[in-house]
Design an enzyme around this catalytic site. Structure first.
Site, PDB file in Angstrom:
ATOM      1  N   CYS A  99      43.786  55.914  42.470  1.00 31.39           N
ATOM      2  CA  CYS A  99      44.505  54.725  42.000  1.00 31.39           C
ATOM      3  C   CYS A  99      45.886  54.634  42.639  1.00 31.39           C
ATOM      4  CB  CYS A  99      44.671  54.774  40.490  1.00 31.39           C
ATOM      5  SG  CYS A  99      43.162  55.158  39.591  1.00 31.39           S
ATOM      6  N   GLY A 141      42.005  52.989  45.875  1.00 28.67           N
ATOM      7  CA  GLY A 141      42.029  51.552  45.650  1.00 28.67           C
ATOM      8  C   GLY A 141      43.443  51.130  45.301  1.00 28.67           C
ATOM      9  N   ASN A 181      45.485  49.550  38.880  1.00 29.87           N
ATOM     10  CA  ASN A 181      44.553  49.799  39.980  1.00 29.87           C
ATOM     11  C   ASN A 181      43.407  48.784  39.914  1.00 29.87           C
ATOM     12  OD1 ASN A 181      43.369  50.968  37.602  1.00 29.87           O
ATOM     13  ND2 ASN A 181      41.982  52.095  38.940  1.00 29.87           N
ATOM     14  N   CYS A 221      40.334  48.683  38.930  1.00 32.55           N
ATOM     15  CA  CYS A 221      39.477  48.563  37.729  1.00 32.55           C
ATOM     16  C   CYS A 221      40.264  48.428  36.439  1.00 32.55           C
ATOM     17  CB  CYS A 221      38.537  49.770  37.652  1.00 32.55           C
ATOM     18  SG  CYS A 221      37.308  49.785  38.967  1.00 32.55           S
ATOM     19  N   GLY A 222      41.580  48.434  36.532  1.00 33.31           N
ATOM     20  CA  GLY A 222      42.415  48.102  35.390  1.00 33.31           C
ATOM     21  C   GLY A 222      42.767  49.227  34.447  1.00 33.31           C
ATOM     22  N   GLU A 223      42.278  50.459  34.713  1.00 32.50           N
ATOM     23  CA  GLU A 223      42.511  51.529  33.747  1.00 32.50           C
ATOM     24  C   GLU A 223      43.803  52.294  33.978  1.00 32.50           C
ATOM     25  OE1 GLU A 223      40.291  53.719  37.058  1.00 32.50           O
ATOM     26  OE2 GLU A 223      40.316  51.735  36.152  1.00 32.50           O
ATOM     27  N   GLY A 237      31.438  55.427  38.011  1.00 33.46           N
ATOM     28  CA  GLY A 237      30.125  55.098  38.561  1.00 33.46           C
ATOM     29  C   GLY A 237      29.384  56.294  39.125  1.00 33.46           C
TER      30      GLY A 237
END
Length: 726
Positions: free
Chosen positions: A86, A114, A263, A265-267, A411
């Site tokens: 991230c 990312g 990042n 995916c937002g976490e 994932g």
């Protein structure tokens, strides 16, 4: 040392294992475990071998799974030791900053990370650029530039660069930003709108909302109108999501550092320049004989995992000195979990029950408390993070890490861990097919569901119906106690999804990556209620995904079925297929090379769409793109392949085509690009004849983008995306 499942081994071999110069795998899972353990233990001044063994036992036992960049980079002689997944980068309102950030992004992508950006500092489209007296291109055009760059750079060699773009709700270009993905573009970006409590109040009271840049009001709009556009876009394509700015600032551990971005995916909420590395505790391995979590095992795992992640910060080689400095100043780590769904199912608890949420909250609380206590102990042993004196913990509480707990989407990590639930998510479905770019397709039938059915002696015919439908709900012969807990993501209400996210978020230092999966029939008003409930629950962000709103990689049930009644009404167009097989042909035309990709349904052999791109030596890009789109539209509107081919073949002869043939060049059959395309479509249809073409099934190598690799000048190259491997 545990053995990986077949799917886990495929992921390991495809993404993480060491390879020789020819690309052959030369590392076992056990060897990779010791590679990571040795690197992390290298940060220890004492008891090096003891910690190496502890780290190896933890990872090799699949109790703790580090994230992709750790596996892909750490300890490899030919790669920088970059462990973070991230990153957040600043982009300022100058040409130099835009391209410096783009260059930094490429380096981050190359190392496996990312990137998130908040574009609110970029002047809106049409604004005066004083240095040139021209007009600014604006936010959306800049995102398009960054998106195109993502296509060119692989993340650690295993996936395309992924980005998060955030724009605050008061930016003058917010309307264009909200609609930017409705046409299916910006495929490498997730988009989110930065929402404040003030904006939500303006929506509720139907107030006017000023759009401001650098203190100047550009326009005053209806807050309700903007809100309606946000939820309509999310309903149409899944973007944008929502980031609640006041919530993330409220929980900022170092208030001097601005938090306005996450990042992809937002976490992971980070300040510009910071990065964070991730790892997940495997809750499926923590369940005791009673069906409940073994708390002592969980605490021991968290304690060692925190030390492992913290150690990697010291040995890491980050892409830029500024990232190194910012990351080590706060030493943020993202310890999370995967397999929550497994733990709930083994405990006999439904994901959408109050008892299930309470249990998930208790597990997360124990992880957070243990992680924070471990960080305190590390601070006493090794010192606090450098920005500690500027943090909310100073002076009472020593901490090694400014933040400890993050719930990531997990994932590939979940596949390697051998559990069924991804991160905080429920089971996607009890039966589905998942397509991956590098590790092939997975036919998935929930092992936990099968075990429960075996225990209840469910008949094979009943299981066959479940496999076909992808659900056990309403299937005669499935016991009620089994159906109660085995619900897929779309069979759980949006409210229950959000309540689970809130139950977990309460004990998370950073944020939770969570997708609210919705049935295709939900309305925009229901999504609006979803977003408002997320705000009321104090969540930091929320993302929705309505089934069918964009092309996906997961299919519920064993077969993709078209809607009942094959005849289309006037004006009706079938949606793009969720997954398809494909073959790419090179056509030599009068102007240069064309690459024609034909996608078809593997089970029926029906051609569903085409993609046409030009080679580097010429051809009309606009013409070919238009042709491709119209052919695909006509196919999905019910026009036969023969009729489409007839229209393409009846076009006039192309002078360039005839001239090239007159000079003796080897030109594809036909008298124009259009007729050559028609000829190849007809040829492909004949070869398919109800089954996959030989080019796809004979073991030919496929690129990460899904197209065939060709051999050229001693290398395997992809004509579609430009990937090359020599």
């Amino acid at each position: 040392m545990r053995e990986l499942s077949a799917a886990g081994q495929r992921v390991f071999d495809a993404r993480y294992a060491l390879r020789d110069e020819c690309g052959n795998v030369i590392e076992t899972f056990e060897q990779a475990v010791w590679r990571l353990a040795g690197v992390a233990a290298g940060a220890e001044k004492e008891n090096h071998e003891q910690w190496e063994e502890k780290f190896a036992d933890l990872i090799g036992g699949l109790l703790f799974i580090p994230s992709t960049p750790v596996w892909a980079n750490m300890g490899k002689a030919d790669l920088p030791w970059q462990p973070s997944a991230c990153f957040v980068l600043a982009v300022e309102d100058s040409l130099q900053s835009m391209y410096e950030t783009l260059a930094a992004t490429a380096l981050v992508f190359k190392s496996g990370g990312g990137v998130g950006y908040n574009f609110s500092s970029i002047r809106p489209k049409g604004s005066l650029v004083h240095s040139t007296k021209g007009k600014a291109s604006g936010v959306v055009e800049l995102i398009k530039l960054y998106n195109a760059s993502s296509d060119m750079v692989m993340q650690g060699g295993v996936r395309r660069g992924a980005s998060m773009g955030i724009l605050n709700a008061d930016h003058p270009e917010i309307f264009d930003f909200v609609s930017a993905k409705r046409n299916g573009s910006l495929t490498n970006f997730n988009l989110s709108v930065g929402i404040t409590d003030e904006f939500m109040e303006a929506v509720e009271k139907e107030l006017e909302w000023p759009l401001v840049f650098n203190g100047q009001v550009h326009e005053v709009v209806s807050a309700a109108e903007l809100w309606g556009m946000i939820v309509e876009a999310a309903h149409a394509c899944g973007d944008p999501g929502i980031i609640f700015m006041d919530a993330i600032q409220k929980n900022n551990p170092v208030p001097k550092n601005l938090l306005n971005c996450t990042n992809p995916c937002g976490e992971q909420i980070l300040s510009p320049g910071e990065s964070c590395l991730l790892g997940s505790v495997n809750l499926a391995r923590m369940v005791s004989g009673s069906g409940r979590i073994n708390e002592e095992l969980l605490k021991d795992t968290v304690t060692v995992a925190v030390r492992f992640l913290d150690n990697l910060i010291d040995v890491a080689e980050y892409p830029l000195p500024a990232i190194t400095a910012a990351t080590r100043a706060t030493r943020k780590i993202g310890l999370g979990f995967t397999g929550l769904a497994d733990a709930l199912l083994k405990a006999g608890l439904a994901y959408d029950s109050e008892e299930g949420r309470m249990y998930a909250g208790e597990i997360t609380k124990l992880i957070q408390e243990t992680a924070i206590e471990s960080s305190r102990e590390l601070a006493s042993e090794k010192s606090c993070f450098p920005d500690w004196e500027d943090s909310i913990f100073y002076p009472e509480e020593k901490r090694r890490n400014a933040a400890c707990v993050t719930i990531a989407p997990t994932g590939s990590v979940t596949t390697m861990a051998g559990c069924e639930g991804y991160g905080v998510e429920p089971l996607f479905a009890v039966a589905y097919r998942k397509a991956t770019n590098v590790a092939g397709d997975f036919e998935v039938f929930s092992p936990l569901f099968l075990a429960a059915c075996l225990q209840h002696k469910v008949e094979e015919s009943v299981l066959a119906e479940v496999a076909e439908r992808g659900t056990c709900q309403g299937v005669e012969g499935i016991p009620s106690e089994v159906a109660r807990i085995f619900k897929g993501a779309q069979e759980i209400s949006a409210e229950d999804h959000l309540l689970m996210q809130a139950a977990v978020q309460k004990y998370v230092c950073n944020a939770v990556s969570k997708t609210i999966n919705l049935h295709s029939t939900v309305t925009a008003d229901e999504i609006a209620r979803c977003y408002k409930l997320a705000h009321q629950l104090g969540l930091k962000g929320v993302t929705v995904f309505r089934d069918g709103c964009k092309e996906g990689t997961v299919t519920v049930g064993k077969k993709e079925r078209r809607v009942e009644g094959s005849a289309l009404r006037h004006g009706e167009v079938l949606p793009r297929p969720k997954s398809a097989s494909g073959v790419t042909h090179r056509l030599d035309t009068g102007c240069g090379k064309l690459y024609l990709t034909i996608n078809y349904q593997a089970d029926s052999g029906e051609i569903m769409e085409t993609f046409i791109t030009t080679g580097s030596d010429g051809g009309c890009l606009v013409y070919t793109e238009a042709t491709s789109r119209l052919v695909s539209l006509a196919i999905r509107a019910g026009v036969s392949i023969e009729e489409i081919a007839e229209q393409l073949q009846s076009t006039h002869s192309c002078p360039a085509y005839l001239l090239a043939r007159g000079k003796g060049k080897n030109i594809s059959p036909g008298k124009s690009c259009a007729s050559a395309i028609a000829h190849e479509i007809l040829q492909t249809m004949g070869k398919i004849n109800g089954s996959a073409p030989k080019a796809v099934t004979d073991g030919s190598l496929l690129c990460e983008c899904g197209q065939q690799l060709e051999r050229a000048e001693g290398c395997m190259v992809c004509r579609s995306c430009g990937y090359a491997k020599c």
